[in-house]
Write a protein that holds these residues in place. Structure first.
Motif, PDB file in Angstrom:
ATOM      1  N   SER A  17       1.583  -4.076  -2.836  1.00 20.07           N
ATOM      2  CA  SER A  17       1.795  -3.463  -1.358  1.00 20.07           C
ATOM      3  C   SER A  17       1.014  -4.323  -0.429  1.00 20.07           C
ATOM      4  CB  SER A  17       1.069  -2.056  -1.464  1.00 20.07           C
ATOM      5  OG  SER A  17       1.930  -1.324  -2.192  1.00 20.07           O
ATOM      6  N   ARG A  67      10.847   2.109   0.127  1.00 17.77           N
ATOM      7  CA  ARG A  67       9.718   1.161  -0.194  1.00 17.77           C
ATOM      8  C   ARG A  67       8.788   0.929   1.142  1.00 17.77           C
ATOM      9  NH1 ARG A  67      10.415  -4.063  -1.637  1.00 17.77           N
ATOM     10  NH2 ARG A  67      12.410  -4.309  -0.408  1.00 17.77           N
ATOM     11  N   GLN A  82       4.105  -0.009   6.469  1.00 14.17           N
ATOM     12  CA  GLN A  82       3.482  -0.095   4.898  1.00 14.17           C
ATOM     13  C   GLN A  82       4.756  -0.524   3.897  1.00 14.17           C
ATOM     14  OE1 GLN A  82       0.418   0.962   3.908  1.00 14.17           O
ATOM     15  NE2 GLN A  82       1.297   0.187   2.011  1.00 14.17           N
ATOM     16  N   ASN A  84       5.456  -1.255   0.194  1.00 15.36           N
ATOM     17  CA  ASN A  84       5.154  -0.820  -1.221  1.00 15.36           C
ATOM     18  C   ASN A  84       6.310  -1.558  -2.052  1.00 15.36           C
ATOM     19  OD1 ASN A  84       2.899   0.734  -0.503  1.00 15.36           O
ATOM     20  ND2 ASN A  84       4.117   2.574  -0.336  1.00 15.36           N
TER      21      ASN A  84
END
Length: 126
Positions: A17, A67, A82, A84
């Motif tokens: 991440s 994601r 963000q 991930n």
């Protein structure tokens, strides 16, 4: 216009991440919709995610849905991405963009955004 500065890029292994940040100058941040685009070597700049100027709507490219998450903090004049479950195909230079009163209702075209950051490199190793 606002001035935009991205940060948070780097090298990460697949499945990892990262959180990108984009800080904006100026006192009118709240009237700008924000977007993230990315450009891989030899490819065109592609839309990744966007958030409306009201913050009530978010949009994602199919390749990152589930994601990536875009968010904004008007108190900090900052938009975040963000990321991930990163994949090697996410490797690119990521650009932050701002468009005055951008709502997303007409799509996610780069021409909707009048201000751009300098980009931050994200590299995902397999």
């Amino acid at each position: 216009q606002v001035q935009l500065v991205e940060s948070g890029g780097g090298l990460v292994q697949a499945g990892g991440s990262l959180r990108l940040s984009c800080a904006a100058s100026g006192r009118t941040f709240s009237i700008y919709g924000l977007g993230w685009f990315r450009q891989a070597p030899g490819k065109e700049r592609d839309f990744v995610a966007a958030i409306s100027w009201t913050g009530s709507s978010t949009y994602y490219a199919d390749s990152v849905k589930g994601r990536f998450t875009i968010s904004r903090d008007n108190a900090k004049n900052t938009v975040y991405l963000q990321m991930n479950s990163l994949k090697p195909e996410d490797t690119a230079v990521y650009y932050c963009a701002a468009g005055k009163y951008y709502s997303g209702s007409s799509g996610y075209w780069s021409t909707d955004f009048g201000s751009w950051g300098q980009g931050t490199q994200v590299t995902v190793s397999s």
